[in-house]
Design a protein around this motif. Structure first.
Motif, PDB file in Angstrom:
ATOM      1  N   ASP A   1       0.800  -1.219   0.000  1.00  0.00           N
ATOM      2  CA  ASP A   1       0.000   0.000   0.000  1.00  0.00           C
ATOM      3  C   ASP A   1       0.835   1.272   0.000  1.00  0.00           C
ATOM      4  N   SER A   2       2.154   1.149  -0.093  1.00  0.00           N
ATOM      5  CA  SER A   2       3.016   2.325  -0.183  1.00  0.00           C
ATOM      6  C   SER A   2       3.421   2.548  -1.644  1.00  0.00           C
ATOM      7  N   ASP A   3       3.985   3.705  -1.911  1.00  0.00           N
ATOM      8  CA  ASP A   3       4.431   4.027  -3.271  1.00  0.00           C
ATOM      9  C   ASP A   3       5.845   3.526  -3.561  1.00  0.00           C
ATOM     10  N   TYR A   4       6.454   2.855  -2.625  1.00  0.00           N
ATOM     11  CA  TYR A   4       7.805   2.342  -2.857  1.00  0.00           C
ATOM     12  C   TYR A   4       7.824   0.929  -3.418  1.00  0.00           C
ATOM     13  N   THR A   5       6.663   0.402  -3.731  1.00  0.00           N
ATOM     14  CA  THR A   5       6.586  -0.871  -4.440  1.00  0.00           C
ATOM     15  C   THR A   5       5.957  -0.630  -5.801  1.00  0.00           C
ATOM     16  N   LEU A   6       6.460  -1.322  -6.802  1.00  0.00           N
ATOM     17  CA  LEU A   6       6.013  -1.095  -8.171  1.00  0.00           C
ATOM     18  C   LEU A   6       4.999  -2.136  -8.629  1.00  0.00           C
ATOM     19  N   ASP A   7       4.173  -1.724  -9.549  1.00  0.00           N
ATOM     20  CA  ASP A   7       3.203  -2.593 -10.209  1.00  0.00           C
ATOM     21  C   ASP A   7       3.984  -3.628 -11.029  1.00  0.00           C
ATOM     22  N   VAL A   8       3.800  -4.913 -10.714  1.00  0.00           N
ATOM     23  CA  VAL A   8       4.592  -5.928 -11.407  1.00  0.00           C
ATOM     24  C   VAL A   8       4.195  -6.061 -12.872  1.00  0.00           C
ATOM     25  N   LYS A   9       3.041  -5.557 -13.238  1.00  0.00           N
ATOM     26  CA  LYS A   9       2.631  -5.596 -14.641  1.00  0.00           C
ATOM     27  C   LYS A   9       3.033  -4.301 -15.359  1.00  0.00           C
ATOM     28  N   LYS A  10       2.486  -3.211 -14.916  1.00  0.00           N
ATOM     29  CA  LYS A  10       2.703  -1.936 -15.608  1.00  0.00           C
ATOM     30  C   LYS A  10       4.156  -1.469 -15.545  1.00  0.00           C
ATOM     31  N   ASP A  11       4.758  -1.580 -14.380  1.00  0.00           N
ATOM     32  CA  ASP A  11       6.111  -1.047 -14.192  1.00  0.00           C
ATOM     33  C   ASP A  11       7.213  -2.063 -14.479  1.00  0.00           C
ATOM     34  N   VAL A  12       7.022  -3.286 -14.019  1.00  0.00           N
ATOM     35  CA  VAL A  12       8.059  -4.311 -14.188  1.00  0.00           C
ATOM     36  C   VAL A  12       7.932  -5.001 -15.543  1.00  0.00           C
ATOM     37  N   GLY A  13       6.699  -5.255 -15.981  1.00  0.00           N
ATOM     38  CA  GLY A  13       6.512  -5.820 -17.316  1.00  0.00           C
ATOM     39  C   GLY A  13       5.986  -7.237 -17.380  1.00  0.00           C
TER      40      GLY A  13
END
Length: 485
Positions: free
Chosen positions: A145-157
């Motif tokens: 729930d924090s902004d320090y983790t990335l979306d594994v789809k949109k951001d990581v791919g």
């Protein structure tokens, strides 16, 4: 995954508050505020992604609390080239150096240090930025729930197809209320009851898993066997906490609604059972992870069995079963201690315990490598099947696990049993709909508060008061506690 510790509220609050400020206006995981056309925005985003890929860092920083994932990574990630003698770094085939930062989780040490590092992520030098860190189920939402983790789809791919064979609950645990998945795991962690074959024969006249399960298939039957075991000189469970996860995974609602804490009636069933077992001598009055508890799993132990999930069997129970530990030259083989004397059955209820998730950190300059690691170790069927076959860990790929479940796979430690078959039957039934961000603090608080009641050093009303005190100090925003009538 082993021995989760407390989440400190101040650290979580500081992290959340700081992230709200520091991440405002950042691009990547958030939405763009560009005034250009949609097409222009997409072109700009594409250009940024290309530039980021071109600047892929050569140091990949991974943070974790023990060396379990490090060992899995070094053994099974296909792109590993060499491992440093002191294991502090792993060099990949493309020259990238994976730097391991391992902070044990005693007294919340891991989370505290991770929080401080994440708060300094923006100002850290490129080679010092955290690229990936690991979290456990009990506190995953703090980071999801924090902004320090990335979306594994949109951001990581990663794609929906990449993730399609993963058990749904492993995705639900690390998904925000808005449906954004912020982590991925190579494990699924359904739980079973691991029992001593020799003790089962003595108490029940059989060690056959199907026949033992018939006599342990609900709590009334389980309690009946506990009485029989006691009469034979054995304990049904080792300590106060052993059955807790089975009860806590089968509650009717989350811990908190608004500012009200509701103690589920099933948790009070655990209190009743544990007090009864303690008074009648059905347990050995131990606590999870203490020396006596671990000794109860070994050659001198007189305990019928232990509730364990997947990782607990191969990473903990095996080692505790040996008379001569591997570090002293012993081998994991029949003849060393009670290796081969355990088996597993489903027990009275389905449950899960633990698990480890990989999260990509905001600010990472190694998203290409992070994507490849996640794809290989959490999505690749062949790799995950190999992990299970070599380490007996239960991996997060339904197709791979079904293949092993329907094969002639056997565990020497479990007397030739194919335990993957049982795990594969339990895993799809895991329900995470009752999980919430207060789980770790509440679960640990309840267990702590009632220990004096179990030992006879407090009344049940005093134990309730102690729980209220723990909740008030840890979560002052919560104003009411409701107990079942």
């Amino acid at each position: 995954m082993k021995g989760t510790k407390r989440t400190t509220r101040w650290a979580a609050a500081a992290l959340a508050a700081a992230l709200t400020v520091s991440m405002a206006g950042c691009t990547g995981g958030g939405t763009s505020s560009s005034k250009g056309s949609t097409a222009a925005s997409k072109d700009a985003s594409s250009a940024q992604s290309t530039a980021a890929a071109a600047k892929e860092g050569k140091t990949l920083n991974i943070w974790c609390w023990n060396d379990e994932f490090q060992g899995q990574f070094n053994k099974f990630y296909p792109n590993v080239k060499e491992v440093a003698k002191d294991k502090s770094t792993t060099t990949l085939k493309d020259g990238t150096v994976v730097k391991w930062t391992i902070n044990p989780n005693d007294n919340n040490n891991y989370q505290n240090k991770l929080d401080q590092a994440l708060l300094s992520q923006n100002s850290a030098a490129p080679d010092d930025k955290i690229d990936m860190f690991l979290v456990e189920a009990d506190y995953a939402l703090k980071y999801v729930d924090s902004d320090y983790t990335l979306d594994v789809k949109k951001d990581v791919g990663l794609t929906d197809n990449d993730l399609s064979n993963q058990y749904q609950y492993t995705k639900d645990i690390v998904t925000t209320k808005d449906g954004v998945q912020k982590g991925t795991s190579w494990q699924a962690t359904p739980g079973l009851y691991a029992y001593r074959r020799s003790i089962a024969k003595s108490v029940l006249g059989t060690d056959d898993p199907d026949k033992v399960q018939e006599q342990l298939s609900d709590w009334d039957k389980f309690n009946s066997v506990a009485a029989k075991a006691h009469d034979k000189g054995y304990k049904m469970l080792s300590g106060y906490d052993d059955s807790y996860r089975v009860f806590s995974n089968n509650v009717a609602a989350p811990w908190v609604s608004g500012t009200t804490v509701t103690v589920d009636s099933n948790l009070m069933n655990w209190v009743k059972q544990t007090k009864d077992y303690t008074d009648k001598g059905y347990n050995n009055k131990t606590s999870l992870w203490d020396d006596k508890w671990q000794a109860d799993q070994g050659p001198s132990g007189k305990v019928f069995g232990f509730f364990y999930s997947t990782w607990g069997i191969n990473f903990t129970l095996v080692g505790n079963s040996l008379k001569t530990p591997t570090k002293e030259g012993g081998k994991e083989e029949v003849g060393n201690g009670i290796y081969g004397d355990y088996a597993v059955c489903k027990g009275p209820q389905n449950y899960y315990w633990g698990g480890t998730w990989m999260c990509a950190a905001k600010g990472s300059d190694n998203l290409g490598t992070t994507k490849d690691i996640m794809q290989s170790l959490t999505c690749n069927k062949d790799v995950m099947k190999t992990i299970t076959e070599k380490s007996q860990d239960y991996t997060n790929n339904k197709a791979a696990m079904e293949e092993i479940a329907n094969s002639d796979f056997k565990s020497k430690f479990l007397g030739g049993q194919n335990h993957i078959k049982l795990f594969s039957e339990v895993a799809p039934k895991i329900d995470m709909s009752k999980a919430g961000s207060y789980d770790q603090g509440m679960n640990e608080g309840l267990q702590t508060a009632f220990k004096d009641y179990f030992t006879g050093n407090a009344t049940i009303d005093k134990a309730k008061e102690n729980f209220k005190k723990i909740v008030t100090e840890k979560y002052p925003e919560l104003t009411e506690i409701k107990w079942p009538s």
